[in-house]
Enzyme design. Structure first.
Site, PDB file in Angstrom:
ATOM      1  N   CYS A  17      61.200  33.768  61.826  1.00 30.60           N
ATOM      2  CA  CYS A  17      62.319  34.710  61.841  1.00 30.60           C
ATOM      3  C   CYS A  17      63.590  33.874  61.869  1.00 30.60           C
ATOM      4  CB  CYS A  17      62.237  35.629  63.059  1.00 30.60           C
ATOM      5  SG  CYS A  17      63.599  36.806  63.078  1.00 30.60           S
ATOM      6  N   CYS A  38      69.199  38.149  56.886  1.00 29.10           N
ATOM      7  CA  CYS A  38      67.772  37.823  56.973  1.00 29.10           C
ATOM      8  C   CYS A  38      67.520  36.362  56.597  1.00 29.10           C
ATOM      9  CB  CYS A  38      66.917  38.751  56.105  1.00 29.10           C
ATOM     10  SG  CYS A  38      65.159  38.618  56.480  1.00 29.10           S
TER      11      CYS A  38
HETATM   12  O1  PYC Z   1      66.054  36.713  59.824  1.00 27.52           O
HETATM   13  O2  PYC Z   1      64.115  36.093  59.033  1.00 27.52           O
HETATM   14  C1  PYC Z   1      64.844  36.917  59.567  1.00 27.52           C
HETATM   15  C2  PYC Z   1      64.296  38.234  59.923  1.00 27.52           C
HETATM   16  C3  PYC Z   1      63.039  38.708  59.661  1.00 27.52           C
HETATM   17  C4  PYC Z   1      62.978  39.998  60.203  1.00 27.52           C
HETATM   18  C5  PYC Z   1      64.187  40.272  60.773  1.00 27.52           C
HETATM   19  N1  PYC Z   1      64.977  39.173  60.594  1.00 27.52           N
END
Ligand code: PYC
Length: 311
Positions: free
Chosen positions: A88, A237
């Site tokens: 994550c 993300c």
């Molecule tokens: O930032 O990799 C990330 C992530 C995955 C799910 C929520 N954030």
């Protein structure tokens, strides 16, 4: 009454809840095995921490574990309202800032182990965090999905520490005022991915859907990412940005060292760069997180919702 000490933070709006003490003892061995043990024996702890009423469908939990390599700063297993993540990115930035808040690390480089590999992180003097993610790669290009209600949607499959289906097709502009339409669209893509059996390598479950559009704020692109728990990522993300960089590299659209600014649907930005590696790239992602709370969660076994409201 079980007492669990946590530090909450958010990374460009996406929350991370890091367990400081009171979590389960997962024993030793590879982190992938400890994640499996977590799921098998302590899944109630996951639900108690991130599901309502203590958490929310957006929250990502981070359980710190003793690393296999004693030179690493820590191991970490990330989890959410429905299960466990490989890596994550926003959570890694949140963990670094939370550990710094506790005085457990200072500016400089730190190695963090995850169930899907080792991540090299750096807490920068200005408080930002960079991490070099696990090798990320595009495994399928131009896959056409028949998405009921939307027609044909073409996209790529890529690994960035989690499996992603990424598309530049959207029925509406990728802007904040369209979040509910983007939720419906990405959920329909997710259903089509499941229905067709599209997967990553070795049957890896594609549980993140990423839609990209142009940014009008100076970034290279703005994304909307549907996460496995059914919510959208408030941040750009980290694993999704890594997957995106891998697809750009595979198409010859990103050169080693070139900066890619990835904006989220809420306007937060991660900066990414790549270095070719193996069959893909090693992405380095930089972003900011802020601590929002230091708390003791209380798990009272008399409470019918002690282990959270099931997602
Ligand atoms: O930032 O990799 C990330 C992530 C995955 C799910 C929520 N954030």
């Amino acid at each position: 009454m079980q007492r669990v000490r946590v530090i909450d933070s958010h990374t460009e709006g996406e929350p991370t809840r890091m367990v400081v003490s009171g979590g389960p003892d997962l024993g030793g061995g590879a982190l992938a095995d400890r994640r499996e043990r977590f799921q098998r024996k302590f899944d109630g702890f996951r639900r108690a921490l991130v599901n309502e009423p203590r958490g929310s469908e957006v929250a990502v939990g981070a359980l710190l574990v003793t690393p296999v390599n004693p030179a690493a700063t820590t191991g970490v297993i990330f989890f959410n309202n429905v299960g466990y993540l490989g890596m994550c990115g926003h959570g890694t930035i949140g963990v670094m800032v939370s550990l710094a808040h506790l005085g457990k690390l200072t500016a400089g480089t730190h190695v963090i182990e995850t169930p899907v590999g080792t991540v090299r992180t750096e807490l920068l003097a200005n408080g930002a965090v960079s991490f070099q993610n696990v090798e990320s790669r595009c495994t399928r290009q131009d896959v056409t999905l028949d998405v009921p209600g939307y027609g044909k949607v073409v996209g790529d499959v890529a690994w960035g520490g989690n499996w992603f289906f990424l598309t530049n097709t959207s029925p509406c502009p990728v802007v904040r005022s369209n979040i509910s339409s983007l939720m419906e669209f990405t959920q329909a893509i997710q259903a089509a991915v499941r229905q067709t059996g599209l997967s990553g390598d070795h049957g890896g479950v594609i549980d993140h859907i990423e839609v990209s559009g142009p940014s009008d704020r100076g970034a290279n692109s703005r994304n909307f990412v549907l996460c496995p728990g059914g919510m959208y990522d408030r941040s750009p993300c980290g694993t999704g940005t890594s997957a995106k960089l891998a697809t750009l590299f595979a198409r010859g659209k990103l050169r080693p060292g070139e900066v890619w600014k990835q904006e989220s649907i809420l306007g937060g930005v991660f900066e990414g760069r790549i270095q070719p590696h193996g069959s893909g790239v090693l992405p380095t992602i930089t972003g900011h997180a802020y601590v929002t709370a230091e708390s003791d969660l209380l798990l009272d076994e008399r409470d019918p919702f002690c282990e959270g409201i099931p997602a």
